[in-house]
Write a protein that holds these residues in place. Structure first.
Motif, PDB file in Angstrom:
ATOM      1  N   GLY A 426       0.797  -1.218   0.000  1.00 14.29           N
ATOM      2  CA  GLY A 426       0.000   0.000   0.000  1.00 14.29           C
ATOM      3  C   GLY A 426       0.826   1.263   0.000  1.00 14.29           C
ATOM      4  N   GLY A 427       1.998   1.229  -0.634  1.00 15.77           N
ATOM      5  CA  GLY A 427       2.882   2.384  -0.661  1.00 15.77           C
ATOM      6  C   GLY A 427       2.774   3.178  -1.945  1.00 15.77           C
ATOM      7  N   THR A 428       3.783   3.990  -2.200  1.00 14.93           N
ATOM      8  CA  THR A 428       3.833   4.803  -3.406  1.00 14.93           C
ATOM      9  C   THR A 428       5.152   4.585  -4.131  1.00 14.93           C
ATOM     10  N   VAL A 429       5.118   4.605  -5.458  1.00 20.02           N
ATOM     11  CA  VAL A 429       6.321   4.381  -6.251  1.00 20.02           C
ATOM     12  C   VAL A 429       7.213   5.616  -6.290  1.00 20.02           C
ATOM     13  N   SER A 430       6.701   6.753  -5.810  1.00 21.69           N
ATOM     14  CA  SER A 430       7.518   7.967  -5.764  1.00 21.69           C
ATOM     15  C   SER A 430       7.175   8.757  -4.517  1.00 21.69           C
ATOM     16  N   ALA A 431       8.155   8.873  -3.623  1.00 19.45           N
ATOM     17  CA  ALA A 431       7.936   9.631  -2.401  1.00 19.45           C
ATOM     18  C   ALA A 431       8.297  11.099  -2.585  1.00 19.45           C
ATOM     19  N   GLU A 432       9.369  11.377  -3.349  1.00 21.78           N
ATOM     20  CA  GLU A 432       9.786  12.778  -3.460  1.00 21.78           C
ATOM     21  C   GLU A 432      10.442  13.156  -4.780  1.00 21.78           C
ATOM     22  N   GLY A 436       7.964  11.545 -13.909  1.00 24.09           N
ATOM     23  CA  GLY A 436       8.696  11.737 -15.151  1.00 24.09           C
ATOM     24  C   GLY A 436       8.320  10.703 -16.194  1.00 24.09           C
ATOM     25  N   THR A 437       9.336  10.136 -16.859  1.00 27.98           N
ATOM     26  CA  THR A 437       9.099   9.038 -17.799  1.00 27.98           C
ATOM     27  C   THR A 437       9.487   7.694 -17.198  1.00 27.98           C
ATOM     28  N   LEU A 438      10.455   7.695 -16.280  1.00 26.65           N
ATOM     29  CA  LEU A 438      10.972   6.433 -15.758  1.00 26.65           C
ATOM     30  C   LEU A 438       9.953   5.666 -14.934  1.00 26.65           C
ATOM     31  N   LYS A 439       9.030   6.374 -14.273  1.00 30.25           N
ATOM     32  CA  LYS A 439       8.060   5.702 -13.411  1.00 30.25           C
ATOM     33  C   LYS A 439       6.640   5.743 -13.973  1.00 30.25           C
ATOM     34  N   ARG A 440       6.525   6.222 -15.192  1.00 31.48           N
ATOM     35  CA  ARG A 440       5.193   6.411 -15.768  1.00 31.48           C
ATOM     36  C   ARG A 440       4.395   5.107 -15.818  1.00 31.48           C
ATOM     37  N   GLU A 441       5.026   4.017 -16.227  1.00 31.79           N
ATOM     38  CA  GLU A 441       4.286   2.753 -16.357  1.00 31.79           C
ATOM     39  C   GLU A 441       3.907   2.158 -15.013  1.00 31.79           C
ATOM     40  N   TRP A 442       4.499   2.676 -13.925  1.00 32.77           N
ATOM     41  CA  TRP A 442       4.216   2.139 -12.599  1.00 32.77           C
ATOM     42  C   TRP A 442       3.248   3.020 -11.804  1.00 32.77           C
ATOM     43  N   LEU A 443       2.763   4.096 -12.418  1.00 38.28           N
ATOM     44  CA  LEU A 443       1.876   5.012 -11.701  1.00 38.28           C
ATOM     45  C   LEU A 443       0.649   4.283 -11.160  1.00 38.28           C
ATOM     46  N   GLY A 444       0.140   3.313 -11.918  1.00 38.82           N
ATOM     47  CA  GLY A 444      -1.037   2.563 -11.487  1.00 38.82           C
ATOM     48  C   GLY A 444      -0.807   1.696 -10.262  1.00 38.82           C
ATOM     49  N   HIS A 445       0.461   1.504  -9.866  1.00 38.70           N
ATOM     50  CA  HIS A 445       0.754   0.768  -8.633  1.00 38.70           C
ATOM     51  C   HIS A 445       0.469   1.609  -7.390  1.00 38.70           C
ATOM     52  N   ALA A 446       0.368   2.943  -7.586  1.00 41.22           N
ATOM     53  CA  ALA A 446       0.188   3.827  -6.441  1.00 41.22           C
ATOM     54  C   ALA A 446      -1.084   4.672  -6.526  1.00 41.22           C
ATOM     55  N   ARG A 447      -1.669   4.762  -7.729  1.00 42.79           N
ATOM     56  CA  ARG A 447      -2.882   5.563  -7.905  1.00 42.79           C
ATOM     57  C   ARG A 447      -3.987   4.708  -8.502  1.00 42.79           C
ATOM     58  N   PRO A 464      -5.021  20.983 -24.060  1.00 40.36           N
ATOM     59  CA  PRO A 464      -5.727  20.088 -24.997  1.00 40.36           C
ATOM     60  C   PRO A 464      -4.874  19.616 -26.166  1.00 40.36           C
ATOM     61  N   LYS A 465      -3.835  20.373 -26.526  1.00 36.88           N
ATOM     62  CA  LYS A 465      -2.953  19.945 -27.605  1.00 36.88           C
ATOM     63  C   LYS A 465      -1.834  19.024 -27.120  1.00 36.88           C
ATOM     64  N   ALA A 466      -1.772  18.819 -25.807  1.00 35.99           N
ATOM     65  CA  ALA A 466      -0.743  17.955 -25.211  1.00 35.99           C
ATOM     66  C   ALA A 466       0.666  18.373 -25.656  1.00 35.99           C
ATOM     67  N   LEU A 467       0.964  19.671 -25.574  1.00 33.61           N
ATOM     68  CA  LEU A 467       2.244  20.196 -26.026  1.00 33.61           C
ATOM     69  C   LEU A 467       3.232  20.471 -24.902  1.00 33.61           C
ATOM     70  N   LEU A 468       2.723  20.553 -23.650  1.00 31.61           N
ATOM     71  CA  LEU A 468       3.616  20.907 -22.542  1.00 31.61           C
ATOM     72  C   LEU A 468       4.114  19.663 -21.835  1.00 31.61           C
ATOM     73  N   ASN A 469       5.421  19.456 -21.906  1.00 31.35           N
ATOM     74  CA  ASN A 469       6.087  18.283 -21.317  1.00 31.35           C
ATOM     75  C   ASN A 469       5.337  16.989 -21.632  1.00 31.35           C
ATOM     76  N   PRO A 470       5.127  16.728 -22.916  1.00 33.46           N
ATOM     77  CA  PRO A 470       4.339  15.538 -23.301  1.00 33.46           C
ATOM     78  C   PRO A 470       5.025  14.233 -22.917  1.00 33.46           C
ATOM     79  N   GLY A 471       4.214  13.253 -22.571  1.00 35.82           N
ATOM     80  CA  GLY A 471       4.745  11.939 -22.235  1.00 35.82           C
ATOM     81  C   GLY A 471       5.267  11.807 -20.828  1.00 35.82           C
ATOM     82  N   LYS A 472       5.180  12.866 -20.045  1.00 38.27           N
ATOM     83  CA  LYS A 472       5.634  12.801 -18.665  1.00 38.27           C
ATOM     84  C   LYS A 472       4.441  12.568 -17.729  1.00 38.27           C
ATOM     85  N   VAL A 473       4.640  11.809 -16.707  1.00 36.94           N
ATOM     86  CA  VAL A 473       3.667  11.460 -15.668  1.00 36.94           C
ATOM     87  C   VAL A 473       2.589  10.529 -16.226  1.00 36.94           C
ATOM     88  N   LEU A 474       1.849  10.985 -17.246  1.00 37.99           N
ATOM     89  CA  LEU A 474       0.739  10.201 -17.814  1.00 37.99           C
ATOM     90  C   LEU A 474       1.138   9.603 -19.141  1.00 37.99           C
TER      91      LEU A 474
END
Length: 474
Positions: A426-432, A436-447, A464-474
């Motif tokens: 029941g923890g989180t994959v990122s505490a602090e 970014g991109t390295l943990k993006r595929e694991w976000l569903g383990h914590a959310r 809506p154009k997904a132009l700002l820092n695309p591919g990060k977090v989500l």
């Protein structure tokens, strides 16, 4: 094929020429003029030169750059001190890197409000020093203090060494100014602690890793300068004793408790053997302890605080709750104690390409997690080396994994193991450090899926154009 290539080159040149005309040659770099530092952050990913680096000198310049890129459909990646560990500031080919390196400076220090208004590219250490010079204290602190920028600290909601007392970075922010993906400037430089006039919009952007807007100015809450610093390193038999010590520190030190750093024996032994300048605070004691704890307290009464801290520690030693302890007698002693905890910075020469993890776990089960994780790593990767240490008092555990003599580290398999156990506990994959991109595929383990869906809804509404820092977090 040739015509398509020429067409693409023309399309690429258009936004660069427009940016150059609007911002000037000192603010727009491309080709061989792009510095290597803008190719990558500290994530260990392959360097990636951006299409161009834009370096606005003020908020208006940031807005202009985003407006032009938005009109041309060019993705933009915000960059600060480039000290992030998750690939959040790494731009891909065809993307413009927007560097805040010229947005540096302290605009105002309001002594009555105990606030400081700073530009987002200002290094954290410069803010700390300015606060100290004015008789205040900026408690946000992390190892990259000399090079990380405050905008990046807020974009990732940085934690650091004193979260147990002062909270994460977002707890130190009263107001921000942010530029939205289309160039709209939202100025909300609030300096009041109490302000319940509608949504508190700053929290949309703090921790969003530059995916919703680019922070350009910040109002920080300052604190009284500590008049006394007490510190000790304690050797304990077990993790149960660690939890007892944490409870005792909270009960007896109260708001003075500022750091509670735990090092498992594997980390402690690494530091003693490999970190230059580190000395054992327990010379001659060959006992194999179960854990080591650095305790720090910051006070306001230099006459009363130190004796109180010493009486508390002596009482624990008299009862046997703490078998051995070293008390800092000077500033040099305190720095030496922190050097042990900061020995993780010496890992690269000894363990090149090691894998680093920053996870959050329920404090009561952290040792159980560490034990299971260590055993599972050994079973799956015979001969693997692992280190465990962390802030603990705020539920943050750091893990280092290294497979000696391997041509390449088993990154994917280790990620699955470490993060799989995090989800189980029941923890989180990122505490602090962010996603970014390295943990993006694991976000569903914590959310939960509903949380991620809401994140996407907010992202789509603001960008809506997904132009700002695309591919990060989500």
């Amino acid at each position: 094929m040739e015509s398509n290539t020429l067409h693409h080159a023309t399309e690429t040149r258009l936004p660069l020429e427009t940016l150059l005309a609007a911002l000037g040659p000192s603010a727009v770099l491309w080709g061989a003029d792009i510095p290597e530092r803008n190719h990558n952050d500290y994530s260990g990913l392959q360097p990636s030169p951006p299409l161009a680096v834009v370096r606005p000198a003020d908020t208006a310049g940031v807005a202009t750059a985003l407006r032009i890129c938005h009109a041309h459909g060019v993705p933009v990646v915000p960059q600060g001190g480039m000290t992030g560990l998750c690939g959040g500031a790494r731009a891909a080919p065809g993307q413009v890197a927007l560097s805040l390196e010229r947005l540096v400076g302290i605009e105002e220090l309001d002594a009555a409000a105990a606030t400081m208004t700073v530009l987002a590219g200002t290094p954290l250490e410069a803010i700390q020093q300015a606060a100290t010079a004015a008789g205040f204290f900026c408690p946000l602190d992390l190892g990259a203090r000399g090079s990380c920028a405050i905008g990046g600290n807020l974009a990732t909601n940085a934690g650091g060494n004193r979260v147990i007392r002062y909270g994460m970075a977002r707890e130190m922010v009263l107001g921000i100014e942010v530029v939205l993906p289309d160039g709209t400037v939202v100025t909300s430089l609030n300096k009041m602690i109490k302000n319940n006039a509608g949504f508190d919009l700053k929290h949309l952007f703090i921790g969003s890793e530059g995916t919703l807007g680019i922070i350009t100015r910040v109002v920080l809450k300052l604190f009284p300068q500590p008049a006394s610093t007490m510190m000790a390193v304690c050797a304990l038999r077990s993790y149960a004793d660690v939890l007892a010590l944490l409870n005792s520190a909270r009960q007896n030190m109260g708001p003075l408790l500022s750091a509670f750093e735990v090092m498992w024996p594997d980390y402690w032994q690494f530091a003693m053997r490999h970190a230059p300048g580190v000395r054992n605070p327990f010379p001659g004691d060959e006992t194999n302890y179960g854990a080591y704890v650095l305790v720090e307290a910051l006070g306001t009464d230099p006459v009363q605080d130190a004796p109180r801290f010493e009486r508390w520690l002596e009482g624990l030693m008299d009862t046997g709750a703490v078998p051995n302890a070293a008390l800092a007698q000077s500033l040099a002693d305190g720095k030496a104690f922190w050097r042990i905890r900061d020995a993780s910075g010496e890992l690269h020469p000894v363990w090149p390409q090691h894998l680093a993890f920053d996870v959050g776990l329920p404090v009561a089960r952290m040792d159980e997690y560490a034990s299971r994780c260590r055993q599972a790593l050994q079973a799956q990767f015979p001969g693997v080396q692992s280190l465990f240490y962390g802030h603990i008092g705020d539920g943050n555990l750091h893990i280092i994994v290294y497979q000696p003599a391997a041509d390449s580290q088993p990154k994917d398999q280790v990620n699955a193991l470490v993060y799989g156990l995090v989800r189980e506990y029941g923890g989180t994959v990122s505490a602090e450090h962010g996603i970014g991109t390295l943990k993006r595929e694991w976000l569903g383990h914590a959310r939960a899926p509903e949380e991620i869906a809401l994140m996407r809804l907010i992202k789509n509404a603001i960008d809506p154009k997904a132009l700002l820092n695309p591919g990060k977090v989500l």
